[in-house]
Structure formats: C-alpha cells, structure tokens
Write a protein that holds these residues in place. Sequence first.
Motif, PDB file in Angstrom:
ATOM      1  N   MET A  31     -10.813 -13.286 -11.443  1.00 34.60           N
ATOM      2  CA  MET A  31     -10.409 -14.561 -10.931  1.00 34.60           C
ATOM      3  C   MET A  31     -11.632 -15.468 -11.081  1.00 34.60           C
ATOM      4  SD  MET A  31      -9.591 -15.462  -6.767  1.00 34.60           S
ATOM      5  CE  MET A  31      -9.476 -17.180  -6.342  1.00 34.60           C
ATOM      6  N   THR A  32     -11.264 -16.831 -11.456  1.00 35.34           N
ATOM      7  CA  THR A  32     -12.362 -17.907 -11.690  1.00 35.34           C
ATOM      8  C   THR A  32     -12.487 -18.428 -10.029  1.00 35.34           C
ATOM      9  OG1 THR A  32     -10.657 -19.450 -12.393  1.00 35.34           O
ATOM     10  CG2 THR A  32     -11.751 -18.457 -13.985  1.00 35.34           C
ATOM     11  N   SER A  33     -13.775 -19.045 -10.049  1.00 31.70           N
ATOM     12  CA  SER A  33     -14.124 -19.708  -8.671  1.00 31.70           C
ATOM     13  C   SER A  33     -14.991 -21.004  -9.032  1.00 31.70           C
ATOM     14  CB  SER A  33     -14.972 -18.593  -7.835  1.00 31.70           C
ATOM     15  OG  SER A  33     -16.203 -18.107  -8.702  1.00 31.70           O
ATOM     16  N   LEU A  34     -14.384 -21.673  -9.858  1.00 27.75           N
ATOM     17  CA  LEU A  34     -15.128 -22.882 -10.517  1.00 27.75           C
ATOM     18  C   LEU A  34     -14.848 -24.088  -9.407  1.00 27.75           C
ATOM     19  CD1 LEU A  34     -14.491 -22.968 -14.100  1.00 27.75           C
ATOM     20  CD2 LEU A  34     -16.278 -21.930 -13.068  1.00 27.75           C
ATOM     21  N   SER A  35     -15.739 -25.017  -9.092  1.00 28.80           N
ATOM     22  CA  SER A  35     -15.434 -25.908  -8.297  1.00 28.80           C
ATOM     23  C   SER A  35     -15.523 -27.332  -9.121  1.00 28.80           C
ATOM     24  CB  SER A  35     -16.671 -25.971  -7.360  1.00 28.80           C
ATOM     25  OG  SER A  35     -16.627 -27.247  -6.397  1.00 28.80           O
ATOM     26  N   PHE A  36     -14.301 -27.817  -8.995  1.00 29.38           N
ATOM     27  CA  PHE A  36     -14.444 -29.107  -9.764  1.00 29.38           C
ATOM     28  C   PHE A  36     -14.200 -30.189  -8.547  1.00 29.38           C
ATOM     29  CE2 PHE A  36     -13.783 -27.613 -13.769  1.00 29.38           C
ATOM     30  CZ  PHE A  36     -13.346 -26.001 -13.581  1.00 29.38           C
ATOM     31  N   THR A  37     -15.280 -30.797  -7.878  1.00 24.04           N
ATOM     32  CA  THR A  37     -15.114 -31.884  -7.080  1.00 24.04           C
ATOM     33  C   THR A  37     -14.944 -33.043  -7.427  1.00 24.04           C
ATOM     34  OG1 THR A  37     -17.612 -31.677  -6.791  1.00 24.04           O
ATOM     35  CG2 THR A  37     -16.480 -30.068  -5.475  1.00 24.04           C
ATOM     36  N   HIS A  38     -15.272 -33.457  -8.568  1.00 24.82           N
ATOM     37  CA  HIS A  38     -15.433 -34.769  -9.234  1.00 24.82           C
ATOM     38  C   HIS A  38     -13.875 -35.125  -9.280  1.00 24.82           C
ATOM     39  CE1 HIS A  38     -16.418 -38.422 -11.292  1.00 24.82           C
ATOM     40  NE2 HIS A  38     -15.574 -37.929 -12.272  1.00 24.82           N
ATOM     41  N   THR A  39     -12.999 -34.316  -9.654  1.00 24.47           N
ATOM     42  CA  THR A  39     -11.645 -34.813  -9.936  1.00 24.47           C
ATOM     43  C   THR A  39     -11.154 -35.014  -8.544  1.00 24.47           C
ATOM     44  OG1 THR A  39     -11.511 -33.629 -12.232  1.00 24.47           O
ATOM     45  CG2 THR A  39      -9.456 -34.125 -10.739  1.00 24.47           C
ATOM     46  N   GLN A  40     -11.556 -34.079  -7.776  1.00 22.04           N
ATOM     47  CA  GLN A  40     -10.782 -34.233  -6.242  1.00 22.04           C
ATOM     48  C   GLN A  40     -11.191 -35.651  -5.541  1.00 22.04           C
ATOM     49  OE1 GLN A  40     -11.925 -30.449  -4.265  1.00 22.04           O
ATOM     50  NE2 GLN A  40     -10.410 -29.157  -5.619  1.00 22.04           N
ATOM     51  N   ASP A  41     -12.591 -35.958  -5.673  1.00 15.86           N
ATOM     52  CA  ASP A  41     -13.068 -37.028  -5.462  1.00 15.86           C
ATOM     53  C   ASP A  41     -12.243 -38.394  -5.781  1.00 15.86           C
ATOM     54  OD1 ASP A  41     -14.863 -35.704  -3.821  1.00 15.86           O
ATOM     55  OD2 ASP A  41     -16.568 -36.032  -5.014  1.00 15.86           O
ATOM     56  N   ARG A  82       6.835 -17.983 -14.177  1.00 16.28           N
ATOM     57  CA  ARG A  82       8.292 -19.018 -13.831  1.00 16.28           C
ATOM     58  C   ARG A  82       9.256 -18.196 -14.496  1.00 16.28           C
ATOM     59  NH1 ARG A  82       4.706 -23.591 -16.445  1.00 16.28           N
ATOM     60  NH2 ARG A  82       3.132 -24.223 -14.736  1.00 16.28           N
ATOM     61  N   HIS A  83      10.427 -18.691 -14.465  1.00 16.86           N
ATOM     62  CA  HIS A  83      11.507 -17.874 -14.952  1.00 16.86           C
ATOM     63  C   HIS A  83      11.462 -17.778 -16.417  1.00 16.86           C
ATOM     64  CE1 HIS A  83      15.831 -16.912 -15.506  1.00 16.86           C
ATOM     65  NE2 HIS A  83      15.886 -17.764 -16.434  1.00 16.86           N
ATOM     66  N   GLY A  84      11.573 -16.594 -16.935  1.00 15.71           N
ATOM     67  CA  GLY A  84      11.567 -16.214 -18.334  1.00 15.71           C
ATOM     68  C   GLY A  84      10.170 -15.994 -18.865  1.00 15.71           C
ATOM     69  N   SER A  85       9.027 -16.076 -17.827  1.00 14.71           N
ATOM     70  CA  SER A  85       7.644 -16.085 -18.218  1.00 14.71           C
ATOM     71  C   SER A  85       7.069 -14.730 -17.596  1.00 14.71           C
ATOM     72  CB  SER A  85       6.859 -17.116 -17.627  1.00 14.71           C
ATOM     73  OG  SER A  85       7.426 -18.374 -18.233  1.00 14.71           O
ATOM     74  N   GLN A  86       5.907 -14.448 -17.859  1.00 16.38           N
ATOM     75  CA  GLN A  86       5.257 -13.233 -17.499  1.00 16.38           C
ATOM     76  C   GLN A  86       3.867 -13.565 -16.914  1.00 16.38           C
ATOM     77  OE1 GLN A  86       5.606 -10.000 -19.957  1.00 16.38           O
ATOM     78  NE2 GLN A  86       3.377  -9.075 -19.310  1.00 16.38           N
ATOM     79  N   VAL A  87       3.212 -13.160 -16.015  1.00 10.21           N
ATOM     80  CA  VAL A  87       1.854 -13.484 -15.471  1.00 10.21           C
ATOM     81  C   VAL A  87       0.854 -12.695 -16.324  1.00 10.21           C
ATOM     82  CG1 VAL A  87       0.272 -13.058 -13.695  1.00 10.21           C
ATOM     83  CG2 VAL A  87       2.302 -13.820 -12.925  1.00 10.21           C
ATOM     84  N   THR A  88      -0.129 -13.342 -16.747  1.00  9.81           N
ATOM     85  CA  THR A  88      -0.844 -12.995 -17.899  1.00  9.81           C
ATOM     86  C   THR A  88      -2.451 -13.112 -17.496  1.00  9.81           C
ATOM     87  OG1 THR A  88       0.652 -13.094 -19.501  1.00  9.81           O
ATOM     88  CG2 THR A  88      -1.611 -12.690 -20.399  1.00  9.81           C
ATOM     89  N   ILE A  89      -3.268 -11.971 -17.559  1.00  5.45           N
ATOM     90  CA  ILE A  89      -4.734 -12.005 -17.167  1.00  5.45           C
ATOM     91  C   ILE A  89      -5.505 -12.251 -18.401  1.00  5.45           C
ATOM     92  CG2 ILE A  89      -6.489 -11.189 -15.774  1.00  5.45           C
ATOM     93  CD1 ILE A  89      -4.552  -9.726 -14.091  1.00  5.45           C
ATOM     94  N   PHE A  90      -6.080 -13.457 -18.585  1.00  6.56           N
ATOM     95  CA  PHE A  90      -6.759 -13.645 -19.658  1.00  6.56           C
ATOM     96  C   PHE A  90      -8.344 -13.743 -19.267  1.00  6.56           C
ATOM     97  CE2 PHE A  90      -9.363 -16.228 -22.534  1.00  6.56           C
ATOM     98  CZ  PHE A  90      -8.713 -15.843 -23.845  1.00  6.56           C
ATOM     99  N   PRO A  91      -9.163 -12.743 -20.203  1.00  5.39           N
ATOM    100  CA  PRO A  91     -10.292 -12.335 -20.024  1.00  5.39           C
ATOM    101  C   PRO A  91     -11.446 -13.477 -20.783  1.00  5.39           C
ATOM    102  CG  PRO A  91      -9.646 -11.265 -22.038  1.00  5.39           C
ATOM    103  CD  PRO A  91      -8.452 -11.941 -21.319  1.00  5.39           C
ATOM    104  N   SER A  92     -11.591 -14.571 -19.864  1.00  4.98           N
ATOM    105  CA  SER A  92     -12.668 -15.543 -20.380  1.00  4.98           C
ATOM    106  C   SER A  92     -13.801 -15.209 -20.355  1.00  4.98           C
ATOM    107  CB  SER A  92     -12.183 -16.809 -19.406  1.00  4.98           C
ATOM    108  OG  SER A  92     -13.119 -17.806 -19.761  1.00  4.98           O
ATOM    109  N   ARG A  93     -14.454 -15.524 -21.736  1.00  2.00           N
ATOM    110  CA  ARG A  93     -15.726 -15.596 -21.663  1.00  2.00           C
ATOM    111  C   ARG A  93     -16.716 -16.661 -21.159  1.00  2.00           C
ATOM    112  NH1 ARG A  93     -17.638 -13.104 -27.750  1.00  2.00           N
ATOM    113  NH2 ARG A  93     -19.467 -13.217 -26.776  1.00  2.00           N
ATOM    114  N   LYS A  94     -15.851 -17.884 -21.313  1.00  2.00           N
ATOM    115  CA  LYS A  94     -16.609 -19.176 -21.025  1.00  2.00           C
ATOM    116  C   LYS A  94     -16.618 -19.155 -19.402  1.00  2.00           C
ATOM    117  CE  LYS A  94     -15.756 -22.330 -24.670  1.00  2.00           C
ATOM    118  NZ  LYS A  94     -15.430 -23.721 -25.125  1.00  2.00           N
ATOM    119  N   ASN A  95     -15.622 -18.682 -18.748  1.00  3.63           N
ATOM    120  CA  ASN A  95     -15.711 -18.445 -17.235  1.00  3.63           C
ATOM    121  C   ASN A  95     -16.430 -17.181 -16.624  1.00  3.63           C
ATOM    122  OD1 ASN A  95     -14.254 -20.823 -17.119  1.00  3.63           O
ATOM    123  ND2 ASN A  95     -12.237 -19.937 -17.072  1.00  3.63           N
ATOM    124  N   LYS A  96     -16.627 -16.228 -17.530  1.00  3.05           N
ATOM    125  CA  LYS A  96     -17.144 -14.949 -17.367  1.00  3.05           C
ATOM    126  C   LYS A  96     -16.312 -14.417 -16.049  1.00  3.05           C
ATOM    127  CE  LYS A  96     -22.142 -16.111 -18.490  1.00  3.05           C
ATOM    128  NZ  LYS A  96     -21.712 -17.343 -19.299  1.00  3.05           N
TER     129      LYS A  96
END
Length: 219
Positions: A1-11, A29-43
């Motif tokens: 799970m990513t835990s990034l903080s994007f406060t600038h956009t919220q501000d 969503r209908h016809g879709s499937q939850v997928t877990i992507f192993p992100s290198r950039k987000n670690k």
Amino acid sequence: MTSLSFTHTQDLLASIAICNKCTLPKHGRHGSQVTIFPSRKNKAPVFCESRLEAAFCLELERNSKVLNYDAHPFTINFIGTKYRYTPDFLVRLGSGKEQLIEIKNDDSYQDKAITGRITRYIELLAEQGCILEYLPAAKFYGKVRTPNLYYLYHGAYCSQGTAGASIRTLLTQCAPDRRPIRCLTDNGYSFEDVAHALFYRTIHCDIFKPLCLTSLVWS
C-alpha cells in the motif's frame, strides 16, 4: 500500500472541495478485477481497481519525469454540490508539480455522459490551478505492447540498471547497431539487465511486436 502525501493538490482545492481519504478497493468495477501492482518508484504495492489501471502504472514507472504516484489518492467532495469524484491517479513529477489523471476504456471514453461529467471536473479543478488529464485506453494500452512491458518490467525488477550504459555502448559500436537480444546475453549480460535497459529505454526495440531472443534491439 502506498502512503504518499500529496498536500499541494489538496491545498489548491481547499476553497472549493473537501478531500477525504479513499478506502482501498476490495473489488473492481463491473467487469474489472482488483490488481496489486508492485511499484518500484513507490517502493510499495499499488492497489488498482482494474487491470487497465495496472497497465497504466507501467507507463508511470517508465516515464522518467514521474517521481512517484498514488492510485485513488482521495475523494473530492465539491462544496455546495452533489459532485463527488475520486481520480484514478495522482502523480508527483520530478519538477515538484502534481497532476491528477483519469483513465477510461475506449467505450467509456466515447460515452457522452461519462466524458461530459469528467470534463466538468476538469473545468472545476482548472479554475484552482489543478490539472486533471483524461486519457482513453487507446493512448497507452496495446494487445502486444502492454504484455511486452509487463514482461520487461517484471524481468527488470531485480536489476539496478548498472549495466545499461555498457549495453548501450556495445550496441553503439556494432555496425549496424541492431542486434538480436541473444547477442547481448551471449556477451554475458543477464536477461534482467537487458530487460531493465529496454523497459527504461536505455536501448530500444519494436515494442509492438512479440519479444523473443531474436528480437532486434538498438541504441
């Protein structure tokens, strides 16, 4: 799970909307499937509501301008309206800027009601200096291209890319500089390092054709 903080956009949106934390998707969503992507950039793993979102993660990983990103970062509740919107991605660029991205399959993108609603969100956000990019699957997804990128990304996952410059130099010295992938592995380069060089575009290949050891690569 990513835990990034994007406060600038919220501000930026504080005067017109309340941004609430978005819960992780338990089903697609209908016809879709939850997928877990192993992100290198987000670690960290990124939880995607569909395979299409996971495919777009490949584009974000490959884009050198992208520092990191989050899927479904928050739900935007527009003050004084019934509008509620959860963007697919929020991306932080190396420049320090942030950007929201919405992706749709081609049928949804051509649906006037859906596109009209997203266009309204784009306008509301733009008034606050917030960019929302709206993309159809045709802009990034391909029946051959996307599986190739998955193959290279997962192949490159354990490589740090330190051999990329050497691989590029070898190809540059060849005349002509196009050689099959097998030529690189025969010269002692691991598949992981070759995959890293191809995925991150240190060297190139025709990504629209199925990849194999006889596929040509160039610098």
